[in-house]
Design a protein around this motif. Sequence first.
Motif, PDB file in Angstrom:
ATOM      1  N   TRP A 118       0.964  -1.936   0.281  1.00 34.89           N
ATOM      2  CA  TRP A 118      -0.432  -0.236   0.067  1.00 34.89           C
ATOM      3  C   TRP A 118       0.776   0.858   0.430  1.00 34.89           C
ATOM      4  N   ALA A 140       2.788   4.038   0.803  1.00 33.81           N
ATOM      5  CA  ALA A 140       3.048   4.331   2.896  1.00 33.81           C
ATOM      6  C   ALA A 140       2.351   5.734   2.737  1.00 33.81           C
ATOM      7  N   LYS A 141       2.087   6.846   2.015  1.00 33.88           N
ATOM      8  CA  LYS A 141       2.353   7.917   1.848  1.00 33.88           C
ATOM      9  C   LYS A 141       0.908   8.697   1.675  1.00 33.88           C
ATOM     10  N   PRO A 149      -2.589   5.058   6.169  1.00 32.20           N
ATOM     11  CA  PRO A 149      -1.153   3.252   6.241  1.00 32.20           C
ATOM     12  C   PRO A 149      -0.023   4.737   7.186  1.00 32.20           C
ATOM     13  N   LEU A 150      -0.076   6.115   7.317  1.00 33.43           N
ATOM     14  CA  LEU A 150       0.722   7.144   7.745  1.00 33.43           C
ATOM     15  C   LEU A 150       0.232   6.879   9.501  1.00 33.43           C
ATOM     16  N   LEU A 187      -1.402   4.469  10.583  1.00 25.49           N
ATOM     17  CA  LEU A 187      -1.380   2.861  11.654  1.00 25.49           C
ATOM     18  C   LEU A 187       0.388   2.767  11.557  1.00 25.49           C
ATOM     19  N   SER A 188       0.877   3.720  10.807  1.00 23.12           N
ATOM     20  CA  SER A 188       3.014   3.403  11.045  1.00 23.12           C
ATOM     21  C   SER A 188       2.762   4.370  12.078  1.00 23.12           C
ATOM     22  N   SER A 189       2.176   5.550  12.617  1.00 20.54           N
ATOM     23  CA  SER A 189       1.953   6.216  14.168  1.00 20.54           C
ATOM     24  C   SER A 189       2.118   5.665  14.883  1.00 20.54           C
ATOM     25  N   VAL A 190       1.864   4.724  14.996  1.00 21.69           N
ATOM     26  CA  VAL A 190       1.398   3.555  16.540  1.00 21.69           C
ATOM     27  C   VAL A 190       2.662   3.032  16.841  1.00 21.69           C
ATOM     28  N   GLN A 191       3.921   2.615  16.116  1.00 24.42           N
ATOM     29  CA  GLN A 191       5.198   2.609  16.871  1.00 24.42           C
ATOM     30  C   GLN A 191       5.610   3.518  17.494  1.00 24.42           C
ATOM     31  N   GLU A 192       5.509   4.820  17.462  1.00 21.95           N
ATOM     32  CA  GLU A 192       5.848   6.076  17.992  1.00 21.95           C
ATOM     33  C   GLU A 192       4.759   6.528  18.929  1.00 21.95           C
TER      34      GLU A 192
END
Length: 169
Positions: free
Chosen positions: A107, A109-110, A114-115, A117-122
Amino acid sequence: MKLRSFVKDSIGGLSHLISLALAAPASRPTPRIAFCSSVASVMAYPASTIPEVLVDDPAAASELGYSRSKWVAEHVCARANGHPRLAGRVGVFRVGQLAGASDTGVWNAKEALPLMLSSVQETGALPELDGEVLDWLPVDTAATAMIQGAERTIGDEAEGLEVYHVVNY
């Protein structure tokens, strides 16, 4: 963003594609146009069931410029479908949120989701969605539906624009 921010690239790009289709040599079949619209174009439709037709009322789109740009683009497609060489060769395909391919999950990533969902890591947290249903359509499924619709033989006598809700595919 306002509607005008979508004019040059989105609506203008569609206009250029229509011109390109019309520039095809008359000795060959005119290309088909399959426009990837969005359910956002009818997001504020006043009934619970949205018909697979062109909606005349601009209030059917939400106040977002993106939604309005899709509504305008659908009407540009309708005008193109009224051209003798394009009659019955234009289709509008309303999609919802396109997601990664069903086999790989890849997908862009921008994109917003997806952005997020990727913020979950932070952050270690996701926003509360308050009963919102995640309704993502794999991009390859949407592409298959669009190809099937675009390949459909529509006679030149077709008066209306073909509109498909791919989100229901």
